[in-house]
Design a protein around this motif. Structure first.
Motif, PDB file in Angstrom:
ATOM      1  N   GLN A 147       0.789  -1.289   0.052  1.00  0.00           N
ATOM      2  CA  GLN A 147      -0.137  -0.086   0.068  1.00  0.00           C
ATOM      3  C   GLN A 147       0.775   1.081  -0.039  1.00  0.00           C
ATOM      4  O   GLN A 147       1.895   1.399   0.686  1.00  0.00           O
ATOM      5  CB  GLN A 147      -0.942   0.092   1.311  1.00  0.00           C
ATOM      6  N   ARG A 182     -12.086  -1.470   8.521  1.00  0.00           N
ATOM      7  CA  ARG A 182     -11.613  -1.567   6.952  1.00  0.00           C
ATOM      8  C   ARG A 182     -10.476  -2.573   6.884  1.00  0.00           C
ATOM      9  O   ARG A 182     -10.250  -3.257   5.981  1.00  0.00           O
ATOM     10  CB  ARG A 182     -11.611  -0.592   6.415  1.00  0.00           C
ATOM     11  N   GLN A 185     -11.372  -5.984   7.186  1.00  0.00           N
ATOM     12  CA  GLN A 185     -12.000  -6.713   6.035  1.00  0.00           C
ATOM     13  C   GLN A 185     -11.052  -6.827   4.726  1.00  0.00           C
ATOM     14  O   GLN A 185     -11.432  -7.608   3.876  1.00  0.00           O
ATOM     15  CB  GLN A 185     -13.012  -5.664   5.730  1.00  0.00           C
ATOM     16  N   TYR A 186     -10.085  -5.886   4.675  1.00  0.00           N
ATOM     17  CA  TYR A 186      -9.126  -6.153   3.759  1.00  0.00           C
ATOM     18  C   TYR A 186      -8.326  -7.284   3.696  1.00  0.00           C
ATOM     19  O   TYR A 186      -8.161  -8.096   2.947  1.00  0.00           O
ATOM     20  CB  TYR A 186      -8.200  -4.819   3.821  1.00  0.00           C
ATOM     21  N   VAL A 448      -5.476   0.130  -2.059  1.00  0.00           N
ATOM     22  CA  VAL A 448      -7.089   0.341  -2.001  1.00  0.00           C
ATOM     23  C   VAL A 448      -7.309   1.561  -0.910  1.00  0.00           C
ATOM     24  O   VAL A 448      -6.410   1.870  -0.353  1.00  0.00           O
ATOM     25  CB  VAL A 448      -7.558  -1.010  -1.374  1.00  0.00           C
ATOM     26  N   TRP A 454     -13.432  -0.330  -2.460  1.00  0.00           N
ATOM     27  CA  TRP A 454     -11.957  -0.484  -2.328  1.00  0.00           C
ATOM     28  C   TRP A 454     -11.227   0.405  -3.443  1.00  0.00           C
ATOM     29  O   TRP A 454     -10.334   0.907  -2.878  1.00  0.00           O
ATOM     30  CB  TRP A 454     -11.601  -2.116  -2.439  1.00  0.00           C
TER      31      TRP A 454
END
Ligand code: BDP
Length: 714
Positions: A147, A182, A185-186, A448, A454
């Motif tokens: 990321q 989040r 969830q990722y 994302v 996303w």
């Protein structure tokens, strides 16, 4: 259907009830302590089977068929006699046996058990309840996403560099977010496609990630990743000992610097004992690095490798090293950024510690629509390597254009570099098989964000899915992966599958056609957003992409005999192919050769006519995406239907802007007319600025080719 669950929707499938007899009725999870991947596996199985089939699983053994999930080790402890009948698994691998509703899912480790569970659930969600005996091992140990999240941006919040799906899910205001829902969830999405680590912050790293408060925050991220078997990695700023530690130097051979990094690493591992490791961008695009002190890149990488060794961590050291300030291409026609990586790593192959992996972008420049494979893959024999792919579509339409990337990645991964005259496909090099390396694999720049889609676009998620699937098994096919993803994400309706498959498979060739073909790269604006067309910006800028177009000729001569010598960085068979125009594939002609616009391609067309035609063909294909998608109205939920339609309409329009601006640019430069008479000839076009404007103003556009008659209205 806001996209949040991606392909893990566990939506009811048609005729779900008919399948109940082929499903387990109860579930046993072996040694499932709360928060462990095996515990997660049980939760997913319960929720998945309930969601897809409306069937509740009982806990523990009961009447009827049962599902058992756990590590191979735990299973053998309970059933010693079966040990010899179980397959050999490598790290993260799994074994899956489905027989009349009895399901056995065993992982080499806990993570493998979770992967096996997701695999089984994916089959169920596709309506496949058949008996099955499967052993699945990952092709490579490193399957990471990167990321490029900033911790803070102008002191306010966490943005994502080259991210098109909202703000950072990890950082806000310089700190790790309080609410990491989040992030969890990722991790769930990533685990379901076999990704085992996430580097959470930008490669252009802020040293403040290493303050005690932020280390505590990182530990919280690692805690929400852990139930999914996803490990945490971080990007480092090479100058952190000075910027944050207050030392007078960041020389990698200085004792105080070595001690500082060891101290920081120890503190991190105290908080995150299973941390994956570090990612380092050094001496590139203004970032500090070992060369600041005349040390080698190996000195730099080893500094971190040694600090990580006692903890079992690894360092991904990027090969994206070049000094944009020294590339004065206007004066030096031999200056070629494509040469940089091999030159900088020259002579270092035997110098790296065992836990260093060199992370190499797939091409020698920078995520362009068409690049040859980076030749560095053929130079590092003693060193583990990972291929860096870009899921976020920085140069490829930034998720406002549909571009399914798996076909491009497959071409790269399947490319045979012929090292020592032997088969040396890129996927076998990065997996470690070709040169017998233990470590290596894949790094995907995902970026994302907080948007529920996303990536900013529902269709772009096929790229994230395909990335994970290829990192696990590079021999999987682009269409196979895609169809699976469509079924899980949208519907089992054959028309939905056919239409999205058609659009997606045509999308990369279309984008290449209307943005930049024959290996000339994307021709995006290179200095600013990397988005819209600006062919002139490719020339003479210090960032090094370069078309070298003049009134008569175009393309970059990278041959050994007359050019920048880049072709010579490949092993002899490949070098010989690229050295000559006749043997260079048309789609890379202008990457390797400087030719007249009238040069004939293998197709018989001239370069310039191919340009004109390809831009028309590509944008014509993009026009078909809209009616194709509209044919799915009513077959897809309204929310996602509208969201995707909006983007496709935009893409159809923007592809015309691309077409006309590139064609006009080269028509103006070469003065050679289009044989079909289309370029510069739009008798029926009504210019917006010629209409009566109410509430709009007309503006001059820069670059002027990006709008017909140089104007747009705003
Ligand atoms: C370029 C991006 C830039 C990144 C750089 C990198 O434009 O934002 O920092 O790559 O990979 O393509 O380091």
């Amino acid at each position: 259907e806001d996209g949040l669950n991606g392909w893990l929707r566990y939506a009811p499938i048609p005729r779900a009830k008919c399948f109940h007899k082929k499903l387990p009725s109860s579930i046993v999870a072996l040694n499932a302590t709360e928060g462990s991947p095996v515990y997660t596996a049980r939760v997913e199985l319960e929720e998945g089977i309930k969601g897809i089939f409306g069937k509740e699983l009982a806990s523990g053994t009961g009447n009827g068929p049962a599902a058992t999930v756990g590590t191979i080790h735990a299973f053998v402890e309970e059933n010693p006699t079966v040990a010899s009948s179980l397959p050999g698994l490598i790290e993260d691998g799994f074994f899956l046996n489905v027989s009349h509703g009895n399901v056995l899912i065993l992982g080499q480790n806990e993570r493998g058990a979770l992967y096996g569970t997701f695999h089984y659930l994916s089959l169920l969600a596709q309506g496949n309840v058949s008996d099955l005996l499967l052993t699945s091992n990952p092709d490579a140990p490193v399957r990471w996403v990167n990321q490029w999240d900033n911790m803070q941006d102008g002191g306010t919040h966490g943005s994502v560099e080259r991210g098109y799906g909202g703000d950072s899910i990890f950082f806000w205001d310089g700190w790790v977010r309080e609410d990491l829902t989040r992030a969890a969830q990722y991790a769930r999405l990533l685990a379901s496609i076999g990704i085992n680590a996430v580097v959470v912050n930008n490669v252009n790293a802020n040293a403040s990630i290493l303050t005690p408060e932020n280390m505590d925050g990182l530990a919280r991220i690692a805690n929400v990743f852990r139930p999914y078997g996803v490990q945490l990695g971080i990007s480092l700023n090479f100058a952190a000992p000075q910027l944050l530690g207050g030392l007078s130097t960041f020389d990698p051979l200085d004792k105080s610097v070595i001690d500082w990094w060891q101290g920081v690493t120890d503190q991190l591992y105290r908080r995150i004992p299973d941390m994956a490791g570090y990612l380092v961008k050094a001496n590139s695009e203004g970032q500090p690095g070992p060369m600041t002190y005349n040390r080698t890149l190996a000195d730099g990488a080893n500094l971190f490798a040694r600090a990580l060794q006692p903890h079992g961590g690894i360092v991904l050291f990027r090969a994206f090293v070049y000094d944009h300030r020294s590339l004065n291409q206007t004066l030096d026609w031999k200056a070629d950024r494509a040469n940089a990586a091999v030159q900088y790593f020259d002579g270092l192959d035997t110098e790296f510690e065992d836990n260093v992996v060199i992370q190499i972008k797939y091409g020698p420049i920078d995520f362009q629509v068409r690049e040859p494979v980076s030749p560095l893959f053929s130079h590092l024999i003693q060193t583990g390597t990972a291929i860096e792919l870009q899921i976020t579509q920085e140069y490829l339409g930034q998720q406002a254009h549909l571009v399914y990337l798996a076909p491009m990645w497959k071409e790269i991964l399947d490319f045979d570099l012929r090292v020592d005259g032997k088969r040396s496909v890129v996927s076998d090099i990065v997996s470690g098989k070709r040169f017998n390396r233990k470590l290596g694999g894949y790094a995907g720049v995902a970026n994302v964000g907080t948007n529920t889609t996303w990536l900013g676009s529902h269709l772009a998620m096929s790229n994230l899915y395909a990335y994970g699937k290829l990192a696990w098994n590079p021999s999987a096919t682009s269409t196979g992966i895609l169809k699976e993803w469509i079924k899980l994400t949208f519907s089992h309706d054959p028309q939905v599958i056919d239409v999205i498959t058609k659009m997606s498979m045509e999308s990369w060739p279309a984008y290449e056609n209307y943005s930049g073909n024959l290996g000339i790269q994307t021709l995006t604006d290179i200095l600013l957003g990397h988005y819209g067309p600006n062919p002139a910006s490719q020339d003479g800028n210090p960032w090094g992409q370069w078309t070298r177009a003049d009134a008569d000729t175009i393309g970059m001569d990278r041959t050994v005999w007359n050019g920048t010598g880049f072709a010579g960085q490949y092993p002899p068979e490949v070098a010989a192919m690229y050295e000559k125009i006749e043997t260079t594939p048309d789609n890379l002609l202008l990457w390797f050769h400087h030719v007249p616009y009238t040069q004939r391609l293998k197709s018989g067309k001239t370069v310039i006519q191919h340009f004109y035609d390809a831009h028309y063909e590509g944008s014509a294909t993009a026009q078909t995406f809209v009616p194709l998608w509209q044919s799915l109205k009513g077959r897809i939920d309204k929310e996602r239907y509208e969201h995707v339609l909006f983007r496709l309409v935009y893409q159809a329009g923007h592809s015309l802007v691309w077409r006309d601006s590139i064609n006009m640019f080269y028509f103006n430069k070469s003065g050679i007319p289009d044989e079909a008479g289309r370029v510069g000839n739009h008798p029926h076009r009504i210019e917006a600025e010629d209409m009566t404007l109410e509430g709009y103003k007309s503006y001059l556009v820069s670059p002027f080719e990006a709008a017909s008659k140089f104007h747009c209205i705003v």
